[in-house]
Scaffold this motif. Sequence first.
Motif, PDB file in Angstrom:
ATOM      1  N   ARG A 177      32.529   7.076  53.905  1.00  0.00           N
ATOM      2  CA  ARG A 177      31.192   7.404  53.445  1.00  0.00           C
ATOM      3  C   ARG A 177      30.467   6.205  52.860  1.00  0.00           C
ATOM      4  NH1 ARG A 177      29.871  11.559  56.705  1.00  0.00           N
ATOM      5  NH2 ARG A 177      31.480  13.168  56.806  1.00  0.00           N
ATOM      6  N   LYS A 178      29.398   6.105  53.074  1.00  0.00           N
ATOM      7  CA  LYS A 178      28.548   4.663  52.455  1.00  0.00           C
ATOM      8  C   LYS A 178      27.594   5.096  51.764  1.00  0.00           C
ATOM      9  CE  LYS A 178      30.104   1.724  56.120  1.00  0.00           C
ATOM     10  NZ  LYS A 178      30.105   0.850  57.247  1.00  0.00           N
ATOM     11  N   ILE A 179      26.851   6.059  51.818  1.00  0.00           N
ATOM     12  CA  ILE A 179      25.531   6.634  51.101  1.00  0.00           C
ATOM     13  C   ILE A 179      25.717   7.884  50.151  1.00  0.00           C
ATOM     14  CG2 ILE A 179      23.212   7.289  51.343  1.00  0.00           C
ATOM     15  CD1 ILE A 179      23.648   4.299  52.297  1.00  0.00           C
ATOM     16  N   HIS A 180      25.574   7.900  48.939  1.00  0.00           N
ATOM     17  CA  HIS A 180      25.636   8.924  48.037  1.00  0.00           C
ATOM     18  C   HIS A 180      26.962   9.340  47.649  1.00  0.00           C
ATOM     19  CE1 HIS A 180      21.327  10.664  47.870  1.00  0.00           C
ATOM     20  NE2 HIS A 180      21.420   9.612  47.704  1.00  0.00           N
ATOM     21  N   GLU A 181      27.937   8.265  48.265  1.00  0.00           N
ATOM     22  CA  GLU A 181      29.463   8.650  47.915  1.00  0.00           C
ATOM     23  C   GLU A 181      29.686   8.780  46.386  1.00  0.00           C
ATOM     24  OE1 GLU A 181      29.023   4.357  47.376  1.00  0.00           O
ATOM     25  OE2 GLU A 181      28.503   5.792  48.831  1.00  0.00           O
ATOM     26  N   ASP A 182      28.718   7.806  45.712  1.00  0.00           N
ATOM     27  CA  ASP A 182      29.036   7.609  44.010  1.00  0.00           C
ATOM     28  C   ASP A 182      28.691   9.128  43.450  1.00  0.00           C
ATOM     29  OD1 ASP A 182      28.705   4.946  44.686  1.00  0.00           O
ATOM     30  OD2 ASP A 182      28.154   4.606  42.972  1.00  0.00           O
ATOM     31  N   GLY A 183      27.487   9.491  43.680  1.00  0.00           N
ATOM     32  CA  GLY A 183      27.078  11.053  43.336  1.00  0.00           C
ATOM     33  C   GLY A 183      28.050  12.181  43.641  1.00  0.00           C
ATOM     34  N   PHE A 184      28.668  12.124  44.562  1.00  0.00           N
ATOM     35  CA  PHE A 184      29.535  13.119  45.135  1.00  0.00           C
ATOM     36  C   PHE A 184      30.999  13.137  44.238  1.00  0.00           C
ATOM     37  CE2 PHE A 184      32.791  15.607  47.561  1.00  0.00           C
ATOM     38  CZ  PHE A 184      32.095  16.758  47.733  1.00  0.00           C
ATOM     39  N   PHE A 228      26.841  15.297  52.134  1.00  0.00           N
ATOM     40  CA  PHE A 228      27.322  15.389  50.627  1.00  0.00           C
ATOM     41  C   PHE A 228      26.349  16.872  49.817  1.00  0.00           C
ATOM     42  CE2 PHE A 228      28.733  10.958  50.558  1.00  0.00           C
ATOM     43  CZ  PHE A 228      30.238  11.274  50.578  1.00  0.00           C
ATOM     44  N   ALA A 229      25.186  16.935  50.429  1.00  0.00           N
ATOM     45  CA  ALA A 229      24.696  18.210  49.897  1.00  0.00           C
ATOM     46  C   ALA A 229      25.274  19.479  50.354  1.00  0.00           C
ATOM     47  CB  ALA A 229      23.039  18.021  50.527  1.00  0.00           C
ATOM     48  N   GLU A 230      25.660  19.306  51.629  1.00  0.00           N
ATOM     49  CA  GLU A 230      26.385  20.533  52.054  1.00  0.00           C
ATOM     50  C   GLU A 230      27.657  20.800  51.383  1.00  0.00           C
ATOM     51  OE1 GLU A 230      25.540  23.134  54.296  1.00  0.00           O
ATOM     52  OE2 GLU A 230      23.633  22.054  54.236  1.00  0.00           O
ATOM     53  N   ARG A 231      28.334  19.740  51.090  1.00  0.00           N
ATOM     54  CA  ARG A 231      29.784  19.829  50.304  1.00  0.00           C
ATOM     55  C   ARG A 231      29.181  20.335  48.939  1.00  0.00           C
ATOM     56  NH1 ARG A 231      33.514  19.960  50.291  1.00  0.00           N
ATOM     57  NH2 ARG A 231      34.960  17.923  49.744  1.00  0.00           N
ATOM     58  N   LYS A 232      28.167  19.868  48.441  1.00  0.00           N
ATOM     59  CA  LYS A 232      27.855  20.304  46.937  1.00  0.00           C
ATOM     60  C   LYS A 232      27.357  21.935  47.027  1.00  0.00           C
ATOM     61  CE  LYS A 232      26.249  16.259  45.062  1.00  0.00           C
ATOM     62  NZ  LYS A 232      25.053  15.731  44.386  1.00  0.00           N
ATOM     63  N   LYS A 233      27.082  22.278  48.271  1.00  0.00           N
ATOM     64  CA  LYS A 233      26.448  23.883  48.374  1.00  0.00           C
ATOM     65  C   LYS A 233      27.923  24.591  48.597  1.00  0.00           C
ATOM     66  CE  LYS A 233      24.476  26.886  51.878  1.00  0.00           C
ATOM     67  NZ  LYS A 233      23.765  26.729  53.101  1.00  0.00           N
ATOM     68  N   GLU A 234      28.839  24.264  49.250  1.00  0.00           N
ATOM     69  CA  GLU A 234      30.007  24.815  49.375  1.00  0.00           C
ATOM     70  C   GLU A 234      30.809  25.057  48.069  1.00  0.00           C
ATOM     71  OE1 GLU A 234      32.112  22.428  52.136  1.00  0.00           O
ATOM     72  OE2 GLU A 234      30.794  23.077  53.807  1.00  0.00           O
ATOM     73  N   LEU A 235      30.804  23.930  47.253  1.00  0.00           N
ATOM     74  CA  LEU A 235      31.678  24.010  46.110  1.00  0.00           C
ATOM     75  C   LEU A 235      31.099  24.814  44.887  1.00  0.00           C
ATOM     76  CD1 LEU A 235      32.537  20.179  45.835  1.00  0.00           C
ATOM     77  CD2 LEU A 235      34.121  22.023  46.079  1.00  0.00           C
TER      78      LEU A 235
END
Length: 321
Positions: A177-184, A228-235
């Motif tokens: 992953r190259k975009i928003h990987e920091d935030g996740f 990453f938005a979907e991953r956050k939703k799941e968590l």
Amino acid sequence: MLKPCISVIVPVYNTEKYLNDCINSILTQTFNDLELILIDDGSTDNSGVICDEYAKLDDRVRVFHQENRGVSTARNVGIDNALGEYITFVDSDDYIVNNALEILYNDIVNNKADISYAGGVKVYNSATEALEKAQFKVWQGSEAVRESLMGNYHTNSACRKLYNKEFIGTIRFEDGRKIHEDGFFLFCCFLKKPTVFMRNVCVYRYRNNPESASKSAFSDKFFDVLHFAERKKELITEYFPEYEAEMKNMLVRANLIMLQLLCKTNEKKYKKDIRKCIKTVKELKKYYIAKRKTDKRFFLIVIYNLYTFYRIYHNFKYKRK
């Protein structure tokens, strides 16, 4: 080399123009009980050579060379090989002020924190533009999770922070992953309910590099935003259902960001993605809280079915530049 207190992890890819400034800013820190881990991620310029030269001159420098696998994998190599009790990240086209590590270390130790934050500024050639001021406060428990979902600026970047390595444990950046990987990565840290201390002082200088991943022409890598938005939703659904409203606010924001990014391309194959993003924004619109006036304006453009006209205007405007 004796076990250092802090491991500074720098992923390197084709940044020979800026690399000396970055490395020198780390090796000349007032806090010198450190190791510098340089991960050459398959650079095709002289970046790898520069890394090796510094390793010959300073025994605090360790270099790892690998085929190009992306910034996430490079950072993970750094974490896996770090010897320090604490770790921090610096991007190879940026640099830090000379007492950055001293400030971050004192804050994490004196406040018994798991993560310490400080501020940063953007640098445009010789000019410096101030970022939003960092807050002087402490987050505890699940506060950081909520702040991340609400789009707090300080939850976007893995840099200008010091982490207790033991606290990080097995958390890693998602490979490929190259975009928003920091935030996740930060979000996953926040799920462990850390004590986070933030100080209102600049320790980091972000260089405006037009060749960085976030500044490049549109490609499918930008869909990492939605991934990453979907991953956050799941968590959140599994671990923090009390933050459902904040999670839906985050989903709207992610889809609005994606719609902005899709303005970079006219390819017809993305029409379905555009429709899907607009549908999500409209379905969850009551949960959205804009952080800035420009965010609110773009939200209204999408809600009132003006996005197509905005996209045409955007393309016309930037093609003329």
